[in-house]
Design a protein around this motif. Structure first.
Motif, PDB file in Angstrom:
ATOM      1  N   GLY A  15     -29.113  -6.598 -41.081  1.00 13.35           N
ATOM      2  CA  GLY A  15     -29.284  -7.750 -40.203  1.00 13.35           C
ATOM      3  C   GLY A  15     -28.327  -7.693 -39.044  1.00 13.35           C
ATOM      4  N   PHE A  16     -28.813  -7.281 -37.864  1.00 12.85           N
ATOM      5  CA  PHE A  16     -27.970  -7.017 -36.701  1.00 12.85           C
ATOM      6  C   PHE A  16     -27.637  -8.277 -35.915  1.00 12.85           C
ATOM      7  CE2 PHE A  16     -26.866  -4.751 -32.716  1.00 12.85           C
ATOM      8  CZ  PHE A  16     -26.140  -3.695 -33.250  1.00 12.85           C
ATOM      9  N   ASP A  17     -28.418  -9.328 -36.115  1.00 12.49           N
ATOM     10  CA  ASP A  17     -28.209 -10.557 -35.362  1.00 12.49           C
ATOM     11  C   ASP A  17     -28.482 -11.740 -36.273  1.00 12.49           C
ATOM     12  OD1 ASP A  17     -31.112 -10.745 -35.484  1.00 12.49           O
ATOM     13  OD2 ASP A  17     -31.129  -9.315 -33.828  1.00 12.49           O
ATOM     14  N   VAL A  18     -28.153 -12.926 -35.812  1.00  9.25           N
ATOM     15  CA  VAL A  18     -28.324 -14.094 -36.656  1.00  9.25           C
ATOM     16  C   VAL A  18     -28.423 -15.353 -35.798  1.00  9.25           C
ATOM     17  CG1 VAL A  18     -25.846 -14.445 -36.940  1.00  9.25           C
ATOM     18  CG2 VAL A  18     -27.391 -15.318 -38.668  1.00  9.25           C
ATOM     19  N   VAL A  19     -29.262 -16.289 -36.261  1.00  6.91           N
ATOM     20  CA  VAL A  19     -29.336 -17.635 -35.702  1.00  6.91           C
ATOM     21  C   VAL A  19     -29.263 -18.597 -36.877  1.00  6.91           C
ATOM     22  CG1 VAL A  19     -30.777 -19.338 -34.511  1.00  6.91           C
ATOM     23  CG2 VAL A  19     -30.683 -16.986 -33.681  1.00  6.91           C
ATOM     24  N   GLY A  20     -28.427 -19.613 -36.762  1.00  8.45           N
ATOM     25  CA  GLY A  20     -28.293 -20.556 -37.866  1.00  8.45           C
ATOM     26  C   GLY A  20     -27.438 -21.749 -37.503  1.00  8.45           C
ATOM     27  N   THR A  21     -27.019 -22.483 -38.528  1.00  6.11           N
ATOM     28  CA  THR A  21     -26.242 -23.706 -38.349  1.00  6.11           C
ATOM     29  C   THR A  21     -24.901 -23.589 -39.053  1.00  6.11           C
ATOM     30  OG1 THR A  21     -28.260 -25.038 -38.228  1.00  6.11           O
ATOM     31  CG2 THR A  21     -26.222 -26.201 -38.739  1.00  6.11           C
ATOM     32  N   ILE A  22     -23.847 -24.001 -38.389  1.00  3.97           N
ATOM     33  CA  ILE A  22     -22.507 -23.962 -38.977  1.00  3.97           C
ATOM     34  C   ILE A  22     -22.411 -25.009 -40.077  1.00  3.97           C
ATOM     35  CG2 ILE A  22     -20.051 -24.310 -38.565  1.00  3.97           C
ATOM     36  CD1 ILE A  22     -20.479 -23.377 -35.699  1.00  3.97           C
ATOM     37  N   ILE A  23     -21.992 -24.594 -41.275  1.00  5.01           N
ATOM     38  CA  ILE A  23     -21.815 -25.540 -42.372  1.00  5.01           C
ATOM     39  C   ILE A  23     -20.358 -25.677 -42.780  1.00  5.01           C
ATOM     40  CG2 ILE A  23     -24.129 -25.113 -43.268  1.00  5.01           C
ATOM     41  CD1 ILE A  23     -22.724 -23.519 -45.563  1.00  5.01           C
ATOM     42  N   GLN A  24     -19.502 -24.788 -42.290  1.00  2.00           N
ATOM     43  CA  GLN A  24     -18.085 -24.874 -42.621  1.00  2.00           C
ATOM     44  C   GLN A  24     -17.282 -24.162 -41.553  1.00  2.00           C
ATOM     45  OE1 GLN A  24     -17.087 -23.308 -46.462  1.00  2.00           O
ATOM     46  NE2 GLN A  24     -15.008 -24.095 -46.434  1.00  2.00           N
ATOM     47  N   VAL A  25     -16.128 -24.705 -41.213  1.00  2.00           N
ATOM     48  CA  VAL A  25     -15.263 -24.094 -40.203  1.00  2.00           C
ATOM     49  C   VAL A  25     -13.878 -23.877 -40.776  1.00  2.00           C
ATOM     50  CG1 VAL A  25     -16.536 -25.125 -38.283  1.00  2.00           C
ATOM     51  CG2 VAL A  25     -14.573 -26.328 -39.236  1.00  2.00           C
ATOM     52  N   GLY A  26     -13.223 -22.806 -40.329  1.00  2.00           N
ATOM     53  CA  GLY A  26     -11.846 -22.562 -40.711  1.00  2.00           C
ATOM     54  C   GLY A  26     -10.921 -23.612 -40.115  1.00  2.00           C
TER      55      GLY A  26
END
Length: 537
Positions: free
Chosen positions: A232-243
């Motif tokens: 999987g070279f690329d991705v589209v999605g939603t952030i569910i957790q941040v550092g």
């Protein structure tokens, strides 16, 4: 001035939902909106050049222990965004994590409790039969001996849980030519947490399945990719957790819809990504279309940018230019055709097999035969730019097609990488290695181009270009074509089809990680935290 010369009347500009004029044509000076501070950008570039961005295999790990692990597990299933976030936990007594009762998701009011007041799984109102067949499966007539891990995953895959948050990814542990023999579906008990304080966890909505994935899996890529790896070279999605330090270096937060180039890791339900690599996806932009833009259209766009020469950043069109793209029937070739026409090129030529000529003609291209000995006499010495990702003869024909001031951009060498009988040197076919060296050092007016290298070298420019392409897509100036939407269980077969030339024509294959499929588990490949499963058709 608008890049690509997209001048419009004042009335049309007012009618546009996306103001393309808001994007500067000077991409070297205009940093990405999604980019943060200069120091963070420099750190991102350094990191991108030295570290792989892998998927859940390297990002996975348990959520912080809590004083009520049953509540945490149930909340994670009912509302993964909240429970996956450390915002729902507080530090107390040194390293002990305790839950913040006042900040629990609103779904707690619907939790089911036992007689002692402990949370329990809600009843299965959908009547899904989740049973074990005694050998790790979940087939009909199975007994009731399935482990909680197996029952949870199998129920989710059958669609019995509307808040499905099972952590499933694809993994291969060795390089080789047959994807279906190497790639496994892996289920993990825990959701991943950010590896670094400036990383985020993205719940993946779409990722492409491409020839680039196949080349990396075969071990034919120009860089060493650590194993095990997730394609999987690329991705589209939603952030569910941040550092915990993301807010210090970037504007991203939980709930943002984002895209990124990741090299590996996209064919999974969750992925760890440095926040510095992200670009926000505009509201209203189709998820699958956005996925096609990240690597496919970006390769075409930046290759055409290079084809205009050293002063390309100051030019906005291809007016008066003739463009040739080899392998025009492929996803990148189709993107080149769209963009070149948008940039007002005088003519766009595309090589392809006869079955694709009509389709390419509909797109506005002049179709040419695939074999170089057939198309070269028609265009020799006439092309202002050639985009070659096939390399049928060490780029000889493509270079011969150039006009005296023309430029050749080498974006790949598919025919040589998959040629049989060539001796191997440093893990690559000798013919491909020589073509790479030749194009870089011994051919005039020739520039090798590789998208991942471009991103690592100029991450802010990459993100700025990606934002621009997203704006074009939202304004419907470009229309990414999707040939097939598939589940994670179908990715291995899709890679085999791509390599055999039998992939669905007309566009890009896109994986939707949350598309449902049925599977059975194997006791032979099960640990306390993960299990290898097999799709059931």
């Amino acid at each position: 001035m608008v890049r690509f010369g997209l001048r419009k009347s004042k009335r049309k500009e007012e009618e546009e939902s996306v103001d393309l004029n808001s994007i500067s044509t000077d991409r070297r000076k205009n940093t990405s909106v999604a980019g943060a501070k200069a120091a963070a950008a420099a750190a991102a570039a350094k990191r991108a050049a030295t570290e792989p961005i892998d998927g859940p295999m390297v990002a996975g790990g348990p959520i912080p222990p809590t004083s009520n692990t049953k509540a945490a597990a149930l909340l994670r299933k009912m509302n993964p965004v909240h429970v996956a976030s450390r915002d729902d936990f507080s530090m107390a007594s040194g390293s002990t994590w305790t839950t913040k009762a006042t900040e629990m998701p609103s779904t707690t009011q619907n939790m089911h409790m036992d007689a002692a007041g402990n949370p329990v799984e809600p009843p299965n109102h959908l009547g899904i039969d989740v049973r074990d067949d005694g050998e790790g499966g979940g087939g009909d007539g199975a007994g009731p001996r399935g482990s909680p891990l197996r029952r949870k995953f199998h129920k989710s895959a059958l669609g019995g849980n509307k808040t499905d948050n099972t952590n499933i990814s694809l993994v291969y542990r060795s390089h080789g030519p047959k994807a279906s023999a190497l790639i496994n579906l892996v289920l993990r008990e825990n959701l991943p947490v950010p590896k670094l304080s400036t990383d985020v966890i993205v719940q993946v909505e779409a990722a492409t399945v491409s020839l680039q994935d196949c080349i990396i899996r075969q071990g034919l890529w120009h860089q060493n990719v650590p194993l095990p790896a997730t394609p999987g070279f690329d991705v589209v999605g939603t952030i569910i957790q941040v550092g915990e330090k993301v807010s210090n270096v970037s504007p991203f937060k939980v709930g943002d819809r984002v895209a990124a180039l990741v090299r590996t890791g996209g064919n999974a339900r969750y992925i760890n990504i440095p926040s510095s690599s992200l670009v926000k996806v505009p509201n209203g932009l189709d998820t699958t279309g956005a996925a096609c833009i990240v690597s496919t259209f970006m390769t075409a766009f930046q290759a055409l940018d290079l084809a205009r020469g050293p002063d390309a950043r100051e030019k906005s069109t291809l007016e008066g230019k003739k463009i040739l793209v080899t392998g025009g029937n492929g996803p990148v070739g189709r993107a080149v055709i769209q963009l070149a026409r948008l940039m007002k090129a005088d003519a766009v030529y595309a090589t392809a097999y006869g079955r694709d000529h009509s389709d390419l003609g509909t797109m506005g291209a002049i179709a040419l035969p695939f074999a170089s000995e057939e198309w070269l006499p028609k265009v020799q010495g006439q092309m202002d730019a050639v985009i070659d990702g096939v390399c049928v003869d060490n780029f000889v024909s493509s270079h011969a097609a150039l006009s005296p001031q023309g430029r050749l951009i080498c974006i790949g060498m598919t025919s040589l990488l998959y040629s049989k009988g060539s001796p191997m040197i440093c893990g690559l076919p000798a013919s491909a290695l020589w073509a790479s060296i030749k194009s870089k050092y011994f051919m005039d007016r020739t520039t090798p181009f590789e998208l991942w290298d471009s991103f690592c070298q100029e991450p802010e420019l990459f993100k700025s270009d990606l934002e621009y392409l997203f704006a074009l897509a939202k304004a419907r100036k470009i229309t990414p074509a999707v040939s097939k939407l598939i589940a994670l269980s179908e990715v291995a077969d899709a890679q085999d089809m791509i390599e055999s030339g039998t992939a669905p024509p007309g566009g890009q294959i896109v994986c939707l990680p949350w598309k449902k499929f049925v599977y059975v588990t194997s006791q032979k490949h099960k640990t306390d935290t993960e299990s290898v499963v097999t799709p059931r058709y």
